[in-house]
Design a protein around this motif. Structure first.
Motif, PDB file in Angstrom:
ATOM      1  N   THR A  58     -15.890  -9.805  -8.055  1.00 18.87           N
ATOM      2  CA  THR A  58     -17.588  -9.821  -7.283  1.00 18.87           C
ATOM      3  C   THR A  58     -18.093  -9.735  -7.851  1.00 18.87           C
ATOM      4  O   THR A  58     -18.385  -9.602  -9.453  1.00 18.87           O
ATOM      5  N   LEU A  59     -19.528  -9.620  -7.096  1.00 19.73           N
ATOM      6  CA  LEU A  59     -20.637 -10.155  -8.100  1.00 19.73           C
ATOM      7  C   LEU A  59     -21.582  -8.265  -7.598  1.00 19.73           C
ATOM      8  O   LEU A  59     -20.779  -7.660  -6.717  1.00 19.73           O
ATOM      9  N   SER A  60     -22.417  -8.196  -8.607  1.00 19.70           N
ATOM     10  CA  SER A  60     -23.845  -7.155  -8.900  1.00 19.70           C
ATOM     11  C   SER A  60     -24.637  -7.787  -9.673  1.00 19.70           C
ATOM     12  O   SER A  60     -24.729  -8.337 -10.535  1.00 19.70           O
ATOM     13  N   ILE A  61     -25.462  -7.303  -8.417  1.00 20.48           N
ATOM     14  CA  ILE A  61     -26.417  -7.939  -8.171  1.00 20.48           C
ATOM     15  C   ILE A  61     -27.831  -6.422  -8.889  1.00 20.48           C
ATOM     16  O   ILE A  61     -28.103  -6.365  -7.760  1.00 20.48           O
ATOM     17  N   GLY A  62     -28.258  -7.200 -10.020  1.00 17.59           N
ATOM     18  CA  GLY A  62     -29.804  -6.508 -10.186  1.00 17.59           C
ATOM     19  C   GLY A  62     -31.059  -7.124  -9.850  1.00 17.59           C
ATOM     20  O   GLY A  62     -31.204  -7.688 -10.957  1.00 17.59           O
ATOM     21  N   ILE A  63     -31.768  -6.208  -8.792  1.00 22.51           N
ATOM     22  CA  ILE A  63     -33.228  -6.798  -8.788  1.00 22.51           C
ATOM     23  C   ILE A  63     -34.275  -6.001  -9.437  1.00 22.51           C
ATOM     24  O   ILE A  63     -34.037  -5.009  -8.946  1.00 22.51           O
ATOM     25  N   GLY A  64     -35.901  -6.415 -10.090  1.00 27.67           N
ATOM     26  CA  GLY A  64     -36.698  -5.841  -9.987  1.00 27.67           C
ATOM     27  C   GLY A  64     -37.428  -6.434  -9.426  1.00 27.67           C
ATOM     28  O   GLY A  64     -37.894  -8.053  -9.654  1.00 27.67           O
ATOM     29  N   SER A  65     -38.754  -5.375  -8.045  1.00 23.63           N
ATOM     30  CA  SER A  65     -39.417  -6.715  -7.544  1.00 23.63           C
ATOM     31  C   SER A  65     -40.669  -5.721  -7.644  1.00 23.63           C
ATOM     32  O   SER A  65     -40.713  -4.271  -7.432  1.00 23.63           O
ATOM     33  N   GLY A  66     -42.036  -6.084  -7.142  1.00 25.90           N
ATOM     34  CA  GLY A  66     -43.388  -5.505  -7.104  1.00 25.90           C
ATOM     35  C   GLY A  66     -44.393  -5.452  -7.874  1.00 25.90           C
ATOM     36  O   GLY A  66     -44.541  -7.593  -8.722  1.00 25.90           O
ATOM     37  N   LEU A  67     -45.600  -5.423  -8.140  1.00 27.21           N
ATOM     38  CA  LEU A  67     -46.436  -5.641  -8.801  1.00 27.21           C
ATOM     39  C   LEU A  67     -46.382  -4.908 -10.217  1.00 27.21           C
ATOM     40  O   LEU A  67     -46.486  -3.842 -10.172  1.00 27.21           O
TER      41      LEU A  67
END
Length: 657
Positions: free
Chosen positions: A262-271
């Motif tokens: 399986t996959l695990s995804i970490g995402i950083g978003s914003g100003l």
């Protein structure tokens, strides 16, 4: 200085000069009459010239003022009617009294007098009745910032369509960074043939490359199990609409090869700056892995985290390397401290008490004093029999202290071990976390947004059946002088038994290994059954809860307690477990008033439904198959309606959010 004042000063100065000249001329008439006469003639001539100049200036000034006033009035009229700013007056009935030509052109209708403001936009009247000073509304597909002057019953309209478009474009083009990790790739493929391993790797890589190309994502492989992704906010929002379907594609594709990758995804978003986004992406990945993997964690700059996926149970790790490393690290921390304080969650259960006793024995094996924090005034009813047995062992019971005594004992060199929870709001005594610098977290729950700040050691394994199982494995790598008596070993085994529902749920091979270790140390299975026995009154209460259960949707069983009655949390959980054993039930929910006045919801599933995310939507948490929440200031029926909304969202989305 104003021009008019300057002119008056000039006039006074000239008059003064003429007066002085006249006085001098009069004196000359007595002594030199010829010169005096000439002087009078000159003065008269100069006076005549000055007087004509004065009247000429007066006429010019009057003409200038008249012309200027006309121009100002004309410009004011022009500004009021022709400027590209909307001006509107309305009456007490919110009907249009007057508006300038700009608004008339905007709505394309000149017959506006007496019409309601809804003729322009249905958003205006609610905004006027509200408390906002300004609002952006849409008129004929254009955006206007409207300023509300309620005292004058006046509205100003400024066209901000282009500005709004630029803001939207800027928002959509914000940079977003992601880290994609293949869960357990090394462990799953370590015994594979190179050709098979390469085939699995190529299959997953191909799926990710196709997904990235179709979504407009820049994807770069970092190592054998990790990818780096760069995208924008618009792409991220589109991916959220699809619930990150790439997770399902990879799981289904590798499942055909009998490799549960399986996959695990970490995402950083914003100003934020790129380094900050990178740190947020890594933090999001840690959260996703801490919750068992097979999911996406999107972390925003304001600290908000959104989860997608998490459909599958965590895969049990087949090696004990991490358990051995954690055990040795924990031993070093124990040896470096002067004492160990162990603390579980509020209203502790068998797992929290059993794990606490296990850590206590670890401290004693390393010749350090240990204490277990127990709020003796508000402990759960499910542990009464265990506490009764512990009291028979005076030496062990002496190690149980209340929160106030723990605060007094805590020193600068004390080690605090938090078991069976990682949320500061859930611990028995929150002040201990802030007072003690060295904090260790041992838990088997999926990691949530709320987490203890800066722990020195974290051992969280969502695949584990219970915290007692994790602690039992840690005990195996402690000094050989560690010994467990029958009650201590039984307490740990009782914790495992309760959380696995007698080894039927969330049970892996290592669960049985831990149980075998405890059985070999004298754990009494008969005593475990005695500790877990029901009394007749509670059995009847549980049956009454189940009696009024309804099936909502496809396989969602919901039972509600009586508004006038309160139930113990353990009883609510047991009722949910019983409901889940019924034919045709994929997830069960029991809602009732708790003894503390809150409305509790206990949720269970067989794995097809992620009840953890459903409870997180109601500020709760737990496991994929076992979760709960507590709601304040809300009745049972209202809580049931909220739950049904979450179920509807789950059914519509096709997966848990």
């Amino acid at each position: 200085m104003p021009n008019r004042l300057k002119h008056h000063l000039y006039e006074y100065s000239v008059a003064g000069v003429f007066l002085m000249a006249l006085i001098c001329t009069v004196f000359l008439l007595f002594y030199q009459w010829v010169v005096g006469v000439i002087g009078l003639v000159v003065i008269a001539a100069l006076f005549y010239i000055a007087l004509r100049a004065h009247f000429a200036f007066r006429r010019e000034l009057k003409n200038y003022v008249t012309t200027l006033s006309h121009r100002v009035k004309k410009v004011g009229d022009e500004a009021l009617t022709e400027m590209p700013i909307g001006i509107l007056l309305y009456n007490e009935q919110y009907q249009i009294d007057w508006m300038n030509r700009y608004i008339t052109t905007l709505i394309g209708d000149e017959s506006f007098f007496g019409n309601s403001l809804n003729h322009i936009s249905e958003e205006l009247i609610p905004c006027i009745k509200g408390q906002v000073e300004q609002e952006i509304i849409t008129i004929n597909k254009r955006k206007f910032r409207v300023y509300f002057k309620r005292d004058e019953r006046l509205l100003y309209f400024f066209d901000v369509t282009e500005l709004t478009h630029l803001k939207t474009l800027y928002h959509e083009e914000e940079s977003v960074l992601g880290i994609i990790y293949m869960d357990n790739y090394e462990e799953l493929t370590q015994n594979m043939d190179d050709q098979v391993r390469s085939h699995i790797n190529s299959r997953v890589t191909s799926i990710l490359k196709q997904w990235a190309t179709e979504s407009g994502i820049f994807l770069k492989r970092v190592d054998s199990e990790r990818f780096f992704a760069v995208l924008n906010r618009r792409t991220l929002e589109e991916l959220e609409k699809t619930k990150f379907s790439v997770l399902d594609k990879v799981r289904e594709s590798t499942g055909k090869e009998n490799v549960p990758l399986t996959l695990s995804i970490g995402i950083g978003s914003g100003l934020a700056t790129l380094p900050e986004l990178g740190q947020m992406a890594q933090s999001g990945l840690d959260l996703a892995l801490g919750r068992g993997g097979d999911q996406v964690a999107i972390k925003q700059t304001d600290g908000k985290v959104t989860f997608h996926g998490g459909k599958t149970n965590p895969i049990e790790k087949r090696t004990r390397v991490r358990a051995r490393v954690i055990s040795h690290a924990l031993r070093e921390l124990v040896l470096a401290s002067d004492q160990v304080i162990i603390m579980g969650h509020k209203n502790p259960d068998m797992d929290a008490i059993g794990a606490g006793i296990g850590i206590l024995k670890m401290a004693e094996a390393n010749e350090k004093a240990g204490y277990i924090v127990l709020d003796k005034q508000s402990r759960g009813s499910g542990i009464e029999r265990l506490i009764h047995e512990v009291k028979k062992d005076e030496a062990l019971w002496a190690k149980f202290i209340d929160p106030g005594e723990a605060m007094e004992k805590a020193t600068a060199n004390t080690l605090l071990v938090v078991v069976d929870t990682h949320r500061p709001a859930m611990v028995v005594e929150k002040r201990l976390i802030h007072k003690i610098d060295q904090v260790v977290v041992i838990d088997h729950h999926r990691r949530g947004e709320e987490f203890i700040d800066d722990p020195v050691l974290v051992y969280m394994e969502p695949y584990a059946s219970s915290t007692a199982e994790l602690v039992t494995e840690l005990l195996e790598y402690q000094p050989s002088r560690l010994t467990l008596n029958v009650l201590e070993a039984t307490s740990l085994l009782a914790g495992i038994t309760v959380d696995t529902k007698s080894f039927t749920l969330r049970t892996g091979s290592r669960t049985f290994d831990a149980a075998s270790y405890l059985r070999g140390r004298g754990a009494d299975t008969i005593l475990v059954q005695k500790l877990l026995r029901d009394n007749l009154e509670k059995y009847i209460q549980r049956a009454r809860l189940i009696e009024n259960a309804e099936i909502y949707g496809e396989g969602f069983a919901i039972a509600k307690g009586d508004e006038a009655s309160s139930y113990d949390q353990v009883l609510i959980a047991q009722a949910a477990d019983t409901l889940l054993s019924m034919s045709g039930v994929t997830a069960s929910f029991v809602i009732s008033k708790r003894d503390d006045g809150k409305t509790g919801i206990s949720a269970r599933s067989l794995g097809d439904v992620n009840v953890q995310m459903m409870m997180e939507a109601l500020d709760g948490g737990g496991h994929l198959t076992n979760a709960a929440t507590q709601l304040e200031n809300i009745g049972i029926n209202a809580a049931a309606e909220k739950l049904k909304e979450i179920i509807d969202q789950t059914l519509e989305g096709g997966e848990e959010e």
